[in-house]
Write a protein that holds these residues in place. Structure first.
Motif, PDB file in Angstrom:
ATOM      1  N   ASN A   2       0.727  -1.108  -0.276  1.00 55.28           N
ATOM      2  CA  ASN A   2      -0.331   0.338  -0.144  1.00 55.28           C
ATOM      3  C   ASN A   2       0.327   1.316   0.208  1.00 55.28           C
ATOM      4  N   GLU A   3       2.384   1.039   0.367  1.00 57.04           N
ATOM      5  CA  GLU A   3       3.513   2.296   0.336  1.00 57.04           C
ATOM      6  C   GLU A   3       3.460   2.579  -1.814  1.00 57.04           C
ATOM      7  N   ILE A   4       4.209   3.606  -2.033  1.00 56.17           N
ATOM      8  CA  ILE A   4       4.836   3.930  -3.503  1.00 56.17           C
ATOM      9  C   ILE A   4       6.456   4.179  -3.350  1.00 56.17           C
ATOM     10  N   ASP A   5       6.914   2.867  -3.624  1.00 58.01           N
ATOM     11  CA  ASP A   5       8.188   2.866  -4.036  1.00 58.01           C
ATOM     12  C   ASP A   5       9.323   2.841  -5.158  1.00 58.01           C
ATOM     13  N   SER A   6       8.703   4.370  -5.950  1.00 54.85           N
ATOM     14  CA  SER A   6       8.810   4.102  -6.755  1.00 54.85           C
ATOM     15  C   SER A   6      10.312   3.629  -7.692  1.00 54.85           C
ATOM     16  N   GLU A   7      11.264   3.416  -6.981  1.00 52.29           N
ATOM     17  CA  GLU A   7      12.404   2.961  -7.291  1.00 52.29           C
ATOM     18  C   GLU A   7      12.871   2.011  -6.878  1.00 52.29           C
ATOM     19  N   ASN A   8      11.639   1.142  -6.666  1.00 52.89           N
ATOM     20  CA  ASN A   8      11.744  -0.305  -6.974  1.00 52.89           C
ATOM     21  C   ASN A   8      10.561  -0.569  -8.143  1.00 52.89           C
ATOM     22  N   ILE A   9       9.795   0.494  -8.914  1.00 51.39           N
ATOM     23  CA  ILE A   9       8.968  -0.028  -9.386  1.00 51.39           C
ATOM     24  C   ILE A   9       9.267  -0.063 -10.928  1.00 51.39           C
ATOM     25  N   GLU A  10       9.509  -1.541 -11.101  1.00 45.93           N
ATOM     26  CA  GLU A  10       9.915  -0.700 -13.212  1.00 45.93           C
ATOM     27  C   GLU A  10       9.068   0.159 -13.792  1.00 45.93           C
ATOM     28  N   HIS A  11       7.428  -0.917 -13.612  1.00 39.06           N
ATOM     29  CA  HIS A  11       6.125  -0.407 -14.127  1.00 39.06           C
ATOM     30  C   HIS A  11       4.514   0.457 -13.552  1.00 39.06           C
ATOM     31  N   ASP A  13       1.799   0.403 -13.245  1.00 32.03           N
ATOM     32  CA  ASP A  13       0.886  -0.525 -13.318  1.00 32.03           C
ATOM     33  C   ASP A  13       0.897  -1.842 -12.571  1.00 32.03           C
ATOM     34  N   ASP A  14       2.313  -1.688 -12.221  1.00 27.33           N
ATOM     35  CA  ASP A  14       2.489  -3.769 -12.015  1.00 27.33           C
ATOM     36  C   ASP A  14       1.940  -3.372 -10.346  1.00 27.33           C
ATOM     37  N   ASP A  15       1.070  -4.592 -10.194  1.00 23.00           N
ATOM     38  CA  ASP A  15       0.374  -4.736  -8.374  1.00 23.00           C
ATOM     39  C   ASP A  15      -0.738  -3.886  -8.285  1.00 23.00           C
ATOM     40  N   ILE A  16      -1.219  -2.712  -9.459  1.00 22.84           N
ATOM     41  CA  ILE A  16      -2.119  -1.720  -8.868  1.00 22.84           C
ATOM     42  C   ILE A  16      -3.555  -2.479  -8.158  1.00 22.84           C
ATOM     43  N   ASP A  17      -3.646  -3.493  -8.442  1.00 22.97           N
ATOM     44  CA  ASP A  17      -4.690  -4.425  -8.264  1.00 22.97           C
ATOM     45  C   ASP A  17      -4.892  -4.718  -6.452  1.00 22.97           C
ATOM     46  N   SER A  18      -3.529  -4.473  -6.106  1.00 20.08           N
ATOM     47  CA  SER A  18      -3.121  -4.749  -4.778  1.00 20.08           C
ATOM     48  C   SER A  18      -3.192  -3.573  -4.053  1.00 20.08           C
ATOM     49  N   LEU A  19      -3.107  -2.495  -4.379  1.00 19.02           N
ATOM     50  CA  LEU A  19      -2.875  -1.174  -3.830  1.00 19.02           C
ATOM     51  C   LEU A  19      -4.807  -1.058  -3.517  1.00 19.02           C
ATOM     52  N   ASN A  20      -4.506   0.260  -1.697  1.00 16.38           N
ATOM     53  CA  ASN A  20      -5.400   0.883  -1.745  1.00 16.38           C
ATOM     54  C   ASN A  20      -5.944   2.430  -2.672  1.00 16.38           C
ATOM     55  N   ASN A  21      -6.773   2.891  -2.055  1.00 20.71           N
ATOM     56  CA  ASN A  21      -6.997   4.200  -2.889  1.00 20.71           C
ATOM     57  C   ASN A  21      -6.115   4.696  -2.838  1.00 20.71           C
ATOM     58  N   ARG A  22      -5.075   5.384  -1.618  1.00 21.50           N
ATOM     59  CA  ARG A  22      -4.663   6.153  -1.091  1.00 21.50           C
ATOM     60  C   ARG A  22      -3.343   6.505  -1.760  1.00 21.50           C
ATOM     61  N   ALA A  23      -2.749   4.746  -1.894  1.00 19.11           N
ATOM     62  CA  ALA A  23      -1.881   4.515  -3.429  1.00 19.11           C
ATOM     63  C   ALA A  23      -1.577   4.425  -4.725  1.00 19.11           C
ATOM     64  N   LEU A  24      -3.267   4.173  -4.742  1.00 18.75           N
ATOM     65  CA  LEU A  24      -3.456   4.004  -5.863  1.00 18.75           C
ATOM     66  C   LEU A  24      -3.164   5.765  -6.641  1.00 18.75           C
ATOM     67  N   ILE A  43      -5.298   3.754 -13.662  1.00 19.72           N
ATOM     68  CA  ILE A  43      -4.930   3.933 -12.497  1.00 19.72           C
ATOM     69  C   ILE A  43      -6.848   4.511 -11.761  1.00 19.72           C
ATOM     70  N   ILE A  44      -6.898   5.710 -12.830  1.00 20.68           N
ATOM     71  CA  ILE A  44      -8.552   6.019 -12.082  1.00 20.68           C
ATOM     72  C   ILE A  44      -9.548   5.602 -12.090  1.00 20.68           C
ATOM     73  N   GLY A  45      -9.450   3.962 -13.280  1.00 11.86           N
ATOM     74  CA  GLY A  45     -10.634   3.280 -13.514  1.00 11.86           C
ATOM     75  C   GLY A  45      -9.886   2.137 -12.411  1.00 11.86           C
ATOM     76  N   ARG A  46      -8.883   1.989 -12.011  1.00  7.63           N
ATOM     77  CA  ARG A  46      -9.731   1.110 -10.766  1.00  7.63           C
ATOM     78  C   ARG A  46     -10.011   2.015  -9.229  1.00  7.63           C
ATOM     79  N   ALA A  47      -9.428   2.890  -8.977  1.00  6.49           N
ATOM     80  CA  ALA A  47      -9.326   3.735  -7.846  1.00  6.49           C
ATOM     81  C   ALA A  47     -10.844   3.722  -7.092  1.00  6.49           C
ATOM     82  N   ARG A  48     -11.689   3.233  -5.624  1.00  6.78           N
ATOM     83  CA  ARG A  48     -12.763   3.307  -5.064  1.00  6.78           C
ATOM     84  C   ARG A  48     -13.050   4.198  -4.544  1.00  6.78           C
ATOM     85  N   ASP A  49     -14.013   4.428  -3.882  1.00 12.75           N
ATOM     86  CA  ASP A  49     -14.546   5.290  -2.835  1.00 12.75           C
ATOM     87  C   ASP A  49     -13.788   6.523  -2.792  1.00 12.75           C
ATOM     88  N   LEU A  50     -13.799   7.388  -4.485  1.00 12.59           N
ATOM     89  CA  LEU A  50     -13.089   8.989  -4.265  1.00 12.59           C
ATOM     90  C   LEU A  50     -14.410   9.761  -3.479  1.00 12.59           C
TER      91      LEU A  50
END
Length: 114
Positions: A2-11, A13-24, A43-50
């Motif tokens: 649920n935390e973004i670690d942009s240095e360790n994320i290659e893409h 959109d990887d694992d976006i289904d496992s992220l909560n709204n804040r992380a999305l 990502i906008i399509g995956r976000a809920r409870d906005l």
């Protein structure tokens, strides 16, 4: 994850289904920063409870950074005055009008929001 670690994320959109709204939303702005248009919309399509108007504001941001000012304006105008994102949507709207050189709409927008 649920935390973004942009240095360790290659893409972004990887694992976006496992992220909560804040992380999305954080991932969305990371995608905006890196100009990853398709990831933004995914990502906008995956976000809920906005919040009301938040999805329209995020859509406007994505279009703005894609230099699609007409669509950005369209989504900014959907954010109503009583929504939390109204102020930021209005600021983005003014930026869109400025990018287009649309002085008339800039003046009208400023006059409306005094």
């Amino acid at each position: 994850m649920n935390e973004i670690d942009s240095e360790n994320i290659e893409h972004l959109d990887d694992d976006i289904d496992s992220l909560n709204n804040r992380a999305l939303i954080r991932r969305f702005f990371e995608a905006v920063k890196k100009r990853k248009r398709s990831v933004c919309f995914k990502i906008i399509g995956r976000a809920r409870d906005l919040d009301p108007g938040e999805a329209d504001y995020l859509e406007a941001v994505a279009h703005y950074y894609d230099s699609n000012y007409d669509n950005s304006i369209r989504f900014c105008l959907k954010v109503r005055e009583d929504y939390a994102d109204y102020g930021t949507a209005t600021a983005l709207l003014l930026e869109c009008y400025a990018a287009q050189g649309d002085i008339i709409n800039i003046i009208e927008c400023i006059s409306k929001n005094k």
